[in-house]
Design a protein around this motif. Structure first.
Motif, PDB file in Angstrom:
ATOM      1  N   ASP A   1      14.112  29.296 -42.813  1.00 50.08           N
ATOM      2  CA  ASP A   1      14.127  28.121 -41.963  1.00 50.08           C
ATOM      3  C   ASP A   1      13.740  26.853 -42.711  1.00 50.08           C
ATOM      4  O   ASP A   1      13.373  25.860 -42.106  1.00 50.08           O
ATOM      5  CB  ASP A   1      13.189  28.321 -40.770  1.00 50.08           C
ATOM      6  CG  ASP A   1      11.737  28.546 -41.185  1.00 50.08           C
ATOM      7  OD1 ASP A   1      11.513  28.764 -42.392  1.00 50.08           O
ATOM      8  OD2 ASP A   1      10.854  28.499 -40.314  1.00 50.08           O
ATOM      9  N   ALA A   2      13.800  26.880 -44.069  1.00 55.28           N
ATOM     10  CA  ALA A   2      13.418  25.703 -44.847  1.00 55.28           C
ATOM     11  C   ALA A   2      14.243  24.496 -44.431  1.00 55.28           C
ATOM     12  O   ALA A   2      13.719  23.399 -44.248  1.00 55.28           O
ATOM     13  CB  ALA A   2      13.604  25.981 -46.342  1.00 55.28           C
ATOM     14  N   VAL A   3      15.535  24.675 -44.294  1.00 59.21           N
ATOM     15  CA  VAL A   3      16.433  23.637 -43.773  1.00 59.21           C
ATOM     16  C   VAL A   3      17.439  24.342 -42.879  1.00 59.21           C
ATOM     17  O   VAL A   3      18.185  25.200 -43.342  1.00 59.21           O
ATOM     18  CB  VAL A   3      17.161  22.888 -44.900  1.00 59.21           C
ATOM     19  CG1 VAL A   3      18.202  21.942 -44.320  1.00 59.21           C
ATOM     20  CG2 VAL A   3      16.172  22.106 -45.762  1.00 59.21           C
TER      21      VAL A   3
ATOM     22  N   PHE B   1      24.758  20.086 -37.205  1.00 62.05           N
ATOM     23  CA  PHE B   1      25.011  18.948 -38.086  1.00 62.05           C
ATOM     24  C   PHE B   1      25.804  19.383 -39.319  1.00 62.05           C
ATOM     25  O   PHE B   1      26.735  18.701 -39.745  1.00 62.05           O
ATOM     26  CB  PHE B   1      23.696  18.302 -38.523  1.00 62.05           C
ATOM     27  CG  PHE B   1      23.879  17.286 -39.621  1.00 62.05           C
ATOM     28  CD1 PHE B   1      24.370  16.023 -39.345  1.00 62.05           C
ATOM     29  CD2 PHE B   1      23.580  17.621 -40.938  1.00 62.05           C
ATOM     30  CE1 PHE B   1      24.561  15.093 -40.353  1.00 62.05           C
ATOM     31  CE2 PHE B   1      23.771  16.697 -41.958  1.00 62.05           C
ATOM     32  CZ  PHE B   1      24.256  15.426 -41.661  1.00 62.05           C
ATOM     33  N   ALA B   2      25.435  20.518 -39.915  1.00 61.60           N
ATOM     34  CA  ALA B   2      26.110  20.983 -41.126  1.00 61.60           C
ATOM     35  C   ALA B   2      27.603  21.178 -40.883  1.00 61.60           C
ATOM     36  O   ALA B   2      28.442  20.798 -41.710  1.00 61.60           O
ATOM     37  CB  ALA B   2      25.476  22.278 -41.616  1.00 61.60           C
ATOM     38  N   ARG B   3      27.951  21.756 -39.748  1.00 61.78           N
ATOM     39  CA  ARG B   3      29.364  21.998 -39.454  1.00 61.78           C
ATOM     40  C   ARG B   3      30.108  20.701 -39.153  1.00 61.78           C
ATOM     41  O   ARG B   3      31.254  20.530 -39.569  1.00 61.78           O
ATOM     42  CB  ARG B   3      29.482  23.000 -38.301  1.00 61.78           C
ATOM     43  CG  ARG B   3      29.216  24.422 -38.767  1.00 61.78           C
ATOM     44  CD  ARG B   3      28.833  25.369 -37.659  1.00 61.78           C
ATOM     45  NE  ARG B   3      28.705  26.738 -38.164  1.00 61.78           N
ATOM     46  CZ  ARG B   3      27.654  27.168 -38.863  1.00 61.78           C
ATOM     47  NH1 ARG B   3      26.648  26.350 -39.131  1.00 61.78           N
ATOM     48  NH2 ARG B   3      27.615  28.417 -39.292  1.00 61.78           N
ATOM     49  N   CYS B   4      29.470  19.793 -38.443  1.00 60.15           N
ATOM     50  CA  CYS B   4      30.091  18.488 -38.186  1.00 60.15           C
ATOM     51  C   CYS B   4      30.278  17.711 -39.488  1.00 60.15           C
ATOM     52  O   CYS B   4      31.328  17.116 -39.731  1.00 60.15           O
ATOM     53  CB  CYS B   4      29.245  17.687 -37.211  1.00 60.15           C
ATOM     54  SG  CYS B   4      29.244  18.337 -35.527  1.00 60.15           S
TER      55      CYS B   4
ATOM     56  N   GLU C   1      20.870  24.366 -47.128  1.00 66.26           N
ATOM     57  CA  GLU C   1      21.500  24.715 -45.844  1.00 66.26           C
ATOM     58  C   GLU C   1      22.593  25.759 -46.075  1.00 66.26           C
ATOM     59  O   GLU C   1      23.495  25.553 -46.881  1.00 66.26           O
ATOM     60  CB  GLU C   1      22.080  23.450 -45.208  1.00 66.26           C
ATOM     61  CG  GLU C   1      22.115  23.458 -43.688  1.00 66.26           C
ATOM     62  CD  GLU C   1      23.152  24.420 -43.118  1.00 66.26           C
ATOM     63  OE1 GLU C   1      22.876  25.024 -42.069  1.00 66.26           O
ATOM     64  OE2 GLU C   1      24.239  24.547 -43.722  1.00 66.26           O
ATOM     65  N   ARG C   2      22.508  26.872 -45.369  1.00 60.99           N
ATOM     66  CA  ARG C   2      23.359  28.023 -45.701  1.00 60.99           C
ATOM     67  C   ARG C   2      24.848  27.745 -45.561  1.00 60.99           C
ATOM     68  O   ARG C   2      25.655  28.125 -46.415  1.00 60.99           O
ATOM     69  CB  ARG C   2      22.953  29.216 -44.829  1.00 60.99           C
ATOM     70  CG  ARG C   2      21.718  29.936 -45.319  1.00 60.99           C
ATOM     71  CD  ARG C   2      21.290  31.012 -44.344  1.00 60.99           C
ATOM     72  NE  ARG C   2      20.666  30.419 -43.157  1.00 60.99           N
ATOM     73  CZ  ARG C   2      20.349  31.100 -42.066  1.00 60.99           C
ATOM     74  NH1 ARG C   2      20.645  32.384 -41.979  1.00 60.99           N
ATOM     75  NH2 ARG C   2      19.754  30.493 -41.052  1.00 60.99           N
TER      76      ARG C   2
END
Length: 227
Positions: free
Chosen positions: A11-13, A18-21, A77-78
């Motif tokens: 859960d660090a980031v 947001f990542a997908r957008c 972010e994965r």
């Protein structure tokens, strides 16, 4: 030189929406806002081993010059990291995408000729610690290239940035803060300024809270000479 594989907590980031957008919209936004050209300017002339923090989905990778021998790209972010790994396979230089956070880089000290921070210092949790890490991993005389959001010079927009940064903006945009003063933070961390210029992104159209930006370079001081 091998990378120390120190994986951050799960859960660090974690900004899945947001990542997908960002991944969907950023390539066309780069083209419309002229960011592709600025990325090329940011990376021009680099050589040797480079570390890039917050590599996102790898939009910088096509702009690295052939004089770069390796890019170690840190992305916590994965979802974005998976996309960056694919982009790295298409890059013209070797790219190793590594999980990690800017505040605790999983690499050895003084192992890099240059470092890149591109639209990432706005979102790290601890700017001073992240910059201290970049100072640590750069060799003496190594160069930091940066393209970052900055505080507006006009009072109205600066006030708007202040209000947004303390309320909804970081929640909506993956921890982004619009008005961090990257240049002064970089100098305070111990880097020697080389040069910078202020710019507006996009250079045409409506002014956004993230429009005021700075593009520049700084250097880790060389080791003091002996007696």
């Amino acid at each position: 030189m091998p990378v120390c594989r120190r994986t951050p907590p799960r859960d660090a980031v974690h900004h899945p929406l947001f990542a997908r957008c960002y991944a969907r919209l950023s390539p066309s936004a780069d083209e419309r806002a002229g960011l592709g050209k600025l990325r090329g300017e940011l990376l021009a002339g680099l050589s040797g081993r480079v570390i890039e923090i917050g590599a996102g989905n790898g939009l910088n990778f096509p702009h690295y010059p052939e004089t770069v021998s390796e890019v170690v790209a840190i992305e916590p972010e994965r979802h974005l990291r998976r996309l960056a790994t694919r982009a790295g396979l298409r890059a013209g230089v070797p790219v190793d995408v590594v999980p990690g956070v800017a505040e605790a880089l999983p690499v050895k000290s003084e192992g890099f000729d240059a470092a890149v921070a591109c639209l990432v210092l706005c979102s790290v949790r601890d700017v001073r610690r992240a910059l201290a890490e970049l100072l640590r991993v750069l060799r003496p005389g190594g160069e930091l290239r940066f393209l970052e959001h900055g505080r507006a010079e006009g009072r109205v927009l600066a006030t708007t940035q202040w209000a947004l940064d303390r309320t909804v903006w970081p929640l909506m945009f993956g921890g982004c803060h619009t008005a961090r003063e990257a240049r002064s933070e970089i100098a305070a961390a111990g880097f020697e300024p080389i040069g910078h210029r202020r710019l507006r992104i996009p250079d045409r159209g409506p002014t956004l809270p993230t429009s005021p930006c700075v593009l520049g370079a700084a250097r880790r001081p060389s080791a003091p000479s002996g007696p």
